[in-house]
Scaffold this active site. Structure first.
Site, PDB file in Angstrom:
ATOM      1  N   LEU A 162      11.784 -20.435  -4.214  1.00 51.10           N
ATOM      2  CA  LEU A 162      10.785 -19.547  -3.602  1.00 51.10           C
ATOM      3  C   LEU A 162       9.540 -19.588  -4.477  1.00 51.10           C
ATOM      4  O   LEU A 162       9.653 -19.563  -5.705  1.00 51.10           O
ATOM      5  CB  LEU A 162      11.331 -18.108  -3.557  1.00 51.10           C
ATOM      6  CG  LEU A 162      10.349 -16.979  -3.245  1.00 51.10           C
ATOM      7  CD1 LEU A 162      10.000 -16.960  -1.757  1.00 51.10           C
ATOM      8  CD2 LEU A 162      10.925 -15.619  -3.613  1.00 51.10           C
ATOM      9  N   GLU A 201       1.495 -13.411  12.322  1.00 48.59           N
ATOM     10  CA  GLU A 201       1.997 -12.218  13.006  1.00 48.59           C
ATOM     11  C   GLU A 201       1.857 -11.014  12.072  1.00 48.59           C
ATOM     12  O   GLU A 201       2.222 -11.098  10.899  1.00 48.59           O
ATOM     13  CB  GLU A 201       3.479 -12.410  13.375  1.00 48.59           C
ATOM     14  CG  GLU A 201       3.727 -13.540  14.337  1.00 48.59           C
ATOM     15  CD  GLU A 201       3.050 -13.320  15.689  1.00 48.59           C
ATOM     16  OE1 GLU A 201       2.970 -12.165  16.144  1.00 48.59           O
ATOM     17  OE2 GLU A 201       2.589 -14.317  16.289  1.00 48.59           O
ATOM     18  N   ARG A 210       0.016   7.602  -2.710  1.00 46.94           N
ATOM     19  CA  ARG A 210       0.517   8.705  -1.866  1.00 46.94           C
ATOM     20  C   ARG A 210       1.990   8.990  -2.139  1.00 46.94           C
ATOM     21  O   ARG A 210       2.430  10.135  -2.101  1.00 46.94           O
ATOM     22  CB  ARG A 210       0.284   8.361  -0.381  1.00 46.94           C
ATOM     23  CG  ARG A 210      -1.161   8.604   0.046  1.00 46.94           C
ATOM     24  CD  ARG A 210      -1.472   7.971   1.364  1.00 46.94           C
ATOM     25  NE  ARG A 210      -1.568   6.518   1.236  1.00 46.94           N
ATOM     26  CZ  ARG A 210      -1.449   5.664   2.246  1.00 46.94           C
ATOM     27  NH1 ARG A 210      -1.206   6.112   3.457  1.00 46.94           N
ATOM     28  NH2 ARG A 210      -1.577   4.377   2.048  1.00 46.94           N
ATOM     29  N   ASP A 262       0.834  -1.208   0.000  1.00 46.80           N
ATOM     30  CA  ASP A 262       0.000   0.000   0.000  1.00 46.80           C
ATOM     31  C   ASP A 262       0.868   1.258   0.000  1.00 46.80           C
ATOM     32  O   ASP A 262       2.005   1.234   0.477  1.00 46.80           O
ATOM     33  CB  ASP A 262      -0.914  -0.028   1.242  1.00 46.80           C
ATOM     34  CG  ASP A 262      -2.094   0.909   1.089  1.00 46.80           C
ATOM     35  OD1 ASP A 262      -2.331   1.423  -0.023  1.00 46.80           O
ATOM     36  OD2 ASP A 262      -2.782   1.138   2.095  1.00 46.80           O
ATOM     37  N   GLY A 263       0.294   2.340  -0.532  1.00 42.82           N
ATOM     38  CA  GLY A 263       0.966   3.642  -0.475  1.00 42.82           C
ATOM     39  C   GLY A 263       1.542   4.112  -1.803  1.00 42.82           C
ATOM     40  O   GLY A 263       2.212   5.145  -1.849  1.00 42.82           O
ATOM     41  N   ASN A 264       1.267   3.370  -2.873  1.00 40.61           N
ATOM     42  CA  ASN A 264       1.800   3.782  -4.186  1.00 40.61           C
ATOM     43  C   ASN A 264       1.281   5.159  -4.583  1.00 40.61           C
ATOM     44  O   ASN A 264       2.032   6.012  -5.059  1.00 40.61           O
ATOM     45  CB  ASN A 264       1.382   2.783  -5.276  1.00 40.61           C
ATOM     46  CG  ASN A 264       2.032   1.432  -5.115  1.00 40.61           C
ATOM     47  OD1 ASN A 264       2.939   1.274  -4.323  1.00 40.61           O
ATOM     48  ND2 ASN A 264       1.562   0.460  -5.871  1.00 40.61           N
ATOM     49  N   HIS A 304       2.539   3.220  -8.882  1.00 40.75           N
ATOM     50  CA  HIS A 304       2.399   1.795  -9.203  1.00 40.75           C
ATOM     51  C   HIS A 304       3.620   1.319 -10.015  1.00 40.75           C
ATOM     52  O   HIS A 304       4.129   0.220  -9.790  1.00 40.75           O
ATOM     53  CB  HIS A 304       1.117   1.541 -10.001  1.00 40.75           C
ATOM     54  CG  HIS A 304      -0.138   1.872  -9.244  1.00 40.75           C
ATOM     55  ND1 HIS A 304      -0.321   1.506  -7.940  1.00 40.75           N
ATOM     56  CD2 HIS A 304      -1.279   2.523  -9.616  1.00 40.75           C
ATOM     57  CE1 HIS A 304      -1.525   1.922  -7.526  1.00 40.75           C
ATOM     58  NE2 HIS A 304      -2.119   2.542  -8.524  1.00 40.75           N
TER      59      HIS A 304
HETATM   60  C1  FPP Z   1      -2.051  -0.007  -3.333  1.00 42.47           C
HETATM   61  O1  FPP Z   1      -1.566   1.312  -3.277  1.00 42.47           O
HETATM   62  C2  FPP Z   1      -1.473  -0.697  -4.498  1.00 42.47           C
HETATM   63  C3  FPP Z   1      -2.199  -1.331  -5.475  1.00 42.47           C
HETATM   64  C4  FPP Z   1      -3.652  -1.412  -5.484  1.00 42.47           C
HETATM   65  C5  FPP Z   1      -1.535  -1.937  -6.634  1.00 42.47           C
HETATM   66  C6  FPP Z   1      -0.260  -2.671  -6.329  1.00 42.47           C
HETATM   67  C7  FPP Z   1       0.502  -2.863  -7.580  1.00 42.47           C
HETATM   68  C8  FPP Z   1       1.855  -2.822  -7.681  1.00 42.47           C
HETATM   69  C9  FPP Z   1       2.746  -2.668  -6.514  1.00 42.47           C
HETATM   70  C10 FPP Z   1       2.528  -2.912  -8.972  1.00 42.47           C
HETATM   71  C11 FPP Z   1       2.236  -4.130  -9.748  1.00 42.47           C
HETATM   72  C12 FPP Z   1       2.631  -5.389  -9.100  1.00 42.47           C
HETATM   73  C13 FPP Z   1       2.966  -6.505  -9.756  1.00 42.47           C
HETATM   74  C14 FPP Z   1       3.122  -7.759  -8.990  1.00 42.47           C
HETATM   75  C15 FPP Z   1       3.174  -6.560 -11.212  1.00 42.47           C
HETATM   76  P1  FPP Z   1      -2.616   2.502  -3.400  1.00 42.47           P
HETATM   77  O2  FPP Z   1      -2.792   2.839  -4.837  1.00 42.47           O
HETATM   78  O3  FPP Z   1      -3.879   2.146  -2.683  1.00 42.47           O
HETATM   79  O4  FPP Z   1      -1.863   3.660  -2.646  1.00 42.47           O
HETATM   80  P2  FPP Z   1      -2.552   4.823  -1.786  1.00 42.47           P
HETATM   81  O5  FPP Z   1      -3.168   4.172  -0.572  1.00 42.47           O
HETATM   82  O6  FPP Z   1      -1.388   5.694  -1.432  1.00 42.47           O
HETATM   83  O7  FPP Z   1      -3.563   5.499  -2.659  1.00 42.47           O
END
Ligand code: FPP
Length: 260
Positions: A136, A211, A29, A25-27, A42
């Site tokens: 893995l 955990e 922001r 999470d946090g992409n 992302h």
């Molecule tokens: C949540 O951050 C992230 C997602 C919903 C998408 C995650 C995707 C990736 C990390 C990239 C692709 C991954 C692979 C495995 C190819 P958010 O958008 O909710 O962030 P925010 O809470 O800051 O808005």
């Protein structure tokens, strides 16, 4: 190999988690803080995925499960959903060779019928190519929801048991065999980045005795050092699975575990 429920039998516990599950999470922001469009977060998130996979493989983690797209993420703006789909395709096309070369098995869990045929084919090819790798297992949860998983497992179990007049066979262990990740032990460690402290419909069944570790770090900034911190926190935990601390003392290890 299928693993039984932690509520049925106390699993073995090692210093390094055998299975780590992460909500990345946090992409958004991360990007907004830099005055970039959310999708730039992302894109950088894929780099953090690569770093984390490498660090987990080095640390001896056997299963790493990443929540890439939840069954609720379709509610996001159309352009963000499309970007995430394209990113997933690009990542599959670019990274699978590297995963394979490093002995990593790729699996994708979720309701994949919702994805384009092209994505489904890419997933099938990637899974087949890496199927014999054992270092893995990297699982990407895509269009995954914990409740979806429980429902689809229930349907399979009911088809198998009740209609065959064997309702008594519906046990935790029998149920768990139908979950999308029946091939993996339940996660030892759950990590959520980005400061929120929720499960968000991730592995609802499997997180029963996991955990939890929450960090404010935004996913694109998650790196080997951040993983080390999470692992150090895990090592300091006492995993009792319903027992008392006294029962975990070395001299108590040989007594039969009490039902919990
Ligand atoms: C949540 O951050 C992230 C997602 C919903 C998408 C995650 C995707 C990736 C990390 C990239 C692709 C991954 C692979 C495995 C190819 P958010 O958008 O909710 O962030 P925010 O809470 O800051 O808005």
């Amino acid at each position: 190999m299928t693993y039984t429920s932690s509520t049925v039998r106390v699993p073995d516990v090692a210093t390094v988690p055998q299975h780590i599950a992460i909500i990345m999470d946090g992409n958004g922001r991360w990007a907004t803080q830099r005055r970039l469009p959310r999708v730039a977060g992302h894109a950088r998130g894929v780099d953090a995925v690569r770093t984390t996979v490498e660090a987990c493989a080095r640390a001896g983690v056997e299963y790493l499960t990443l929540f890439a797209f939840s069954s609720e993420n379709w509610r996001r703006p159309d352009d963000e959903v499309s970007f995430l789909m394209r990113l997933f395709v690009t990542a599959l096309e670019r990274e699978v060779g590297k995963l394979h070369a490093n002995g990593i098995r790729l699996r994708v869990v979720g309701d994949l019928a919702m994805f384009d045929k092209r994505i489904q084919d890419l997933i099938a090819r990637a899974e087949a190519k890496t199927a014999r790798n054992t270092r893995l297992t990297l699982t990407i949860a895509a269009n995954y929801g914990g409740r979806w998983d429980i429902m689809q497992a229930t349907r399979k179990l009911v088809e198998q048991s009740v209609f065959a007049g064997q309702a008594a066979d519906i046990s935790e262990a029998a149920f768990a065999q139908h979950l999308a990740m029946a091939y993996a032990p339940e996660p030892d460690l759950f990590i959520r980045t980005g400061g929120e402290q929720r499960i968000s419909n991730f592995l609802l069944w499997q997180l029963a005795y996991t955990e939890f570790y929450f960090t404010d770090i935004f996913w694109p900034d998650f790196d080997g050092a951040a993983l080390e911190q999470a692992l150090a926190s895990y090592t300091g935990r006492e995993r009792r699975f319903g027992r008392t601390s006294a029962q975990l003392e070395p001299q108590a290890q040989n007594v039969d575990p009490l039902p919990c």
